[in-house]
Design an enzyme around this catalytic site. Sequence first.
Site, mmCIF file in Angstrom:
data_model
loop_
_atom_site.group_PDB
_atom_site.id
_atom_site.type_symbol
_atom_site.label_atom_id
_atom_site.label_comp_id
_atom_site.label_asym_id
_atom_site.label_seq_id
_atom_site.Cartn_x
_atom_site.Cartn_y
_atom_site.Cartn_z
ATOM 1 C CD GLU A 1 11.305 -6.190 -15.585
ATOM 2 O OE1 GLU A 1 11.783 -5.602 -14.593
ATOM 3 O OE2 GLU A 1 10.091 -6.243 -15.821
ATOM 4 C CG ASP B 1 4.248 -23.801 -0.728
ATOM 5 O OD1 ASP B 1 4.803 -24.894 -0.569
ATOM 6 O OD2 ASP B 1 3.200 -23.465 -0.133
HETATM 7 C C1 NOJ Z 1 4.022 -27.511 0.220
HETATM 8 C C2 NOJ Z 1 5.138 -27.437 1.217
HETATM 9 O O1 NOJ Z 1 6.235 -28.136 0.711
HETATM 10 C C3 NOJ Z 1 4.596 -28.013 2.498
HETATM 11 O O2 NOJ Z 1 5.610 -28.197 3.453
HETATM 12 C C4 NOJ Z 1 3.511 -27.118 3.013
HETATM 13 O O3 NOJ Z 1 2.918 -27.714 4.149
HETATM 14 C C5 NOJ Z 1 2.424 -26.896 1.954
HETATM 15 N N1 NOJ Z 1 2.961 -26.649 0.644
HETATM 16 C C6 NOJ Z 1 1.580 -25.707 2.315
HETATM 17 O O4 NOJ Z 1 2.296 -24.527 2.158
#
Ligand code: NOJ
Length: 573
Positions: A282, A232
């Site tokens: 790994e 993310d």
């Molecule tokens: C991207 C994620 O897909 C989204 O749902 C989220 O709100 C933001 N990153 C923050 O983590």
Amino acid sequence: MTQNLADASRPAPVPAAEPIAASAGASRGWWRDAVIYQVYPRSFADANGDGMGDLPGVRARLPYLRDLGVDAVWLSPFYASPQADAGYDVADYRAVDPMFGTLMDADGLIRDAHALGLRIIVDLVPNHSSDQHEWFQRALREGPSSPLRERYHFRPGQGENGELPPNNWESIFGGPAWTRTTDPDGTPGDWYLHLFAPEQPDFNWENRAVADEFRSILRFWLDMGVDGFRIDVAHGMVKAPGLPDLVTGGDQLKLLGNDVMPFFDQDGVHAIYREWRRILDEYPGDRIGVAEAWTPTVQRTANYVRPDELHQAFNFQYLGTSWDSAALREVIDLSLDSMRPVGAPTTWVLSNHDVTRHATRFANEPGLGTQIRTAGDRELGLRRARAASLLMLALPGSAYIYQGEELGLPDVTDLPDEVRQDPSYFRAAGQDGFRDGCRVPIPWSGTEAPYGFGPTPGGPSWLPQPAEWAQLSVEAQTGDPTSTLELYRSALTVRRAQPALGAGTEVTWLEAPEGVLAFRRDSAEGSFVCTANTTGEPVRIPSPGRLLLASAEAGREDGEILLAADSTAWWAV
Ligand code: NOJ
């Protein structure tokens, strides 16, 4: 706080789930042509009837995914979280939130998936934690001298009494990216950085404890047997030294993805991925990392998938392209050209949990972006969505499917404000952040909500489903050759069988009438042609070969083919 497998009912220790043999995919890596299905756990299947999807629900539906024909499942976060941002605010990275189940459920899910030949990719959220994470809570409690403050970005405010934020950065969800704390003695204290909601404080990746912790979290889930991570905000962990003001004359959010920002796509992030790649390598079984990286150009996206970094990066430029042959051709060429030098597969994606579903985007006029609140022309949207999905699945590389798109689901654009939960909707005062519309629980069966999402007809679902969804359920579409579900099933079957489909780096463009895309893909065993008519009229072309599959019936006229309006067809040559 961390759950332990040994705490649960099964006697300890539990060996990690067996990995799927690395050779069970394309010889150069299974991810190069994988079709990866995104499960948004809260909206997929609710086994315990509380109105919220859960891991036992996902586990029970794995055979559906195997039969659909996907290779891997990416699960959005199911970790312990106060759910300020639907789980993208993690309080404990090694625990399953009780709302979704237990670590034993995660273990069972990974094992069952592997037994069915499906790989599991979990979400990793390293840019920020929840404000309820133990480190952040201690940093607040212990006051300004706490060494734990070094793990986040705490700064004194500007102005005479520190009453102004430390810099001018804005949160992606709207409003300032800083929130002021209150010291233990009750006086106003330092500010902390949160690029998203205030409940999501950003980690300071310069701090060694942060890097150590994430290496350990990676190993924790790799030891559990997961096949990879979707990372993310992969472009956000490193901030420009000194956290300088953004020099901007206007709306910061409009610059996102178009410009290099002091908090996004800084070159320093790549050192983190080089380290993580060594850890992934790994482990046996080809474990992968997938970057969610919003960058100004596809070329900069390619930096995340250099041979010693991650394996894939989402192609958001493709997702943002409208149903227009010239624009599509340009983005396809650009995507393939950008990935070729680094040797990574190109990825293709049309929908996810953050954007209006493509059936609704294509139902509206182009240029409205990816947060749309109008239903548009549903029939047109579905026709184009089916065509766009077939086009995507014909392109070289790996493709992502977001749960429910195989049912042709539209966004739910008329959710009442009182049921909405997306924090960005509230931060933007209802002017943006319509992500709940693509997160409505999916319909499985029956004629009464929640349509098999939960076990009891008339039972709860965390967002209400529209009445028309009875006709869109898995049950209603199964066996109907004209349904979108059967189109996806056929497409994935053909994709596996056709040697020219799947992995690759090239398409050969063929001459075609205006508004039609036509390309060939070649393999030693035969060639394949894809034709996509992006116009609203039928278009006549010479027959490209033997018809394999079409999103709308192609006609024949005087020995030629009549491509239906807004349709894609696949041909064996
Ligand atoms: C991207 C994620 O897909 C989204 O749902 C989220 O709100 C933001 N990153 C923050 O983590």
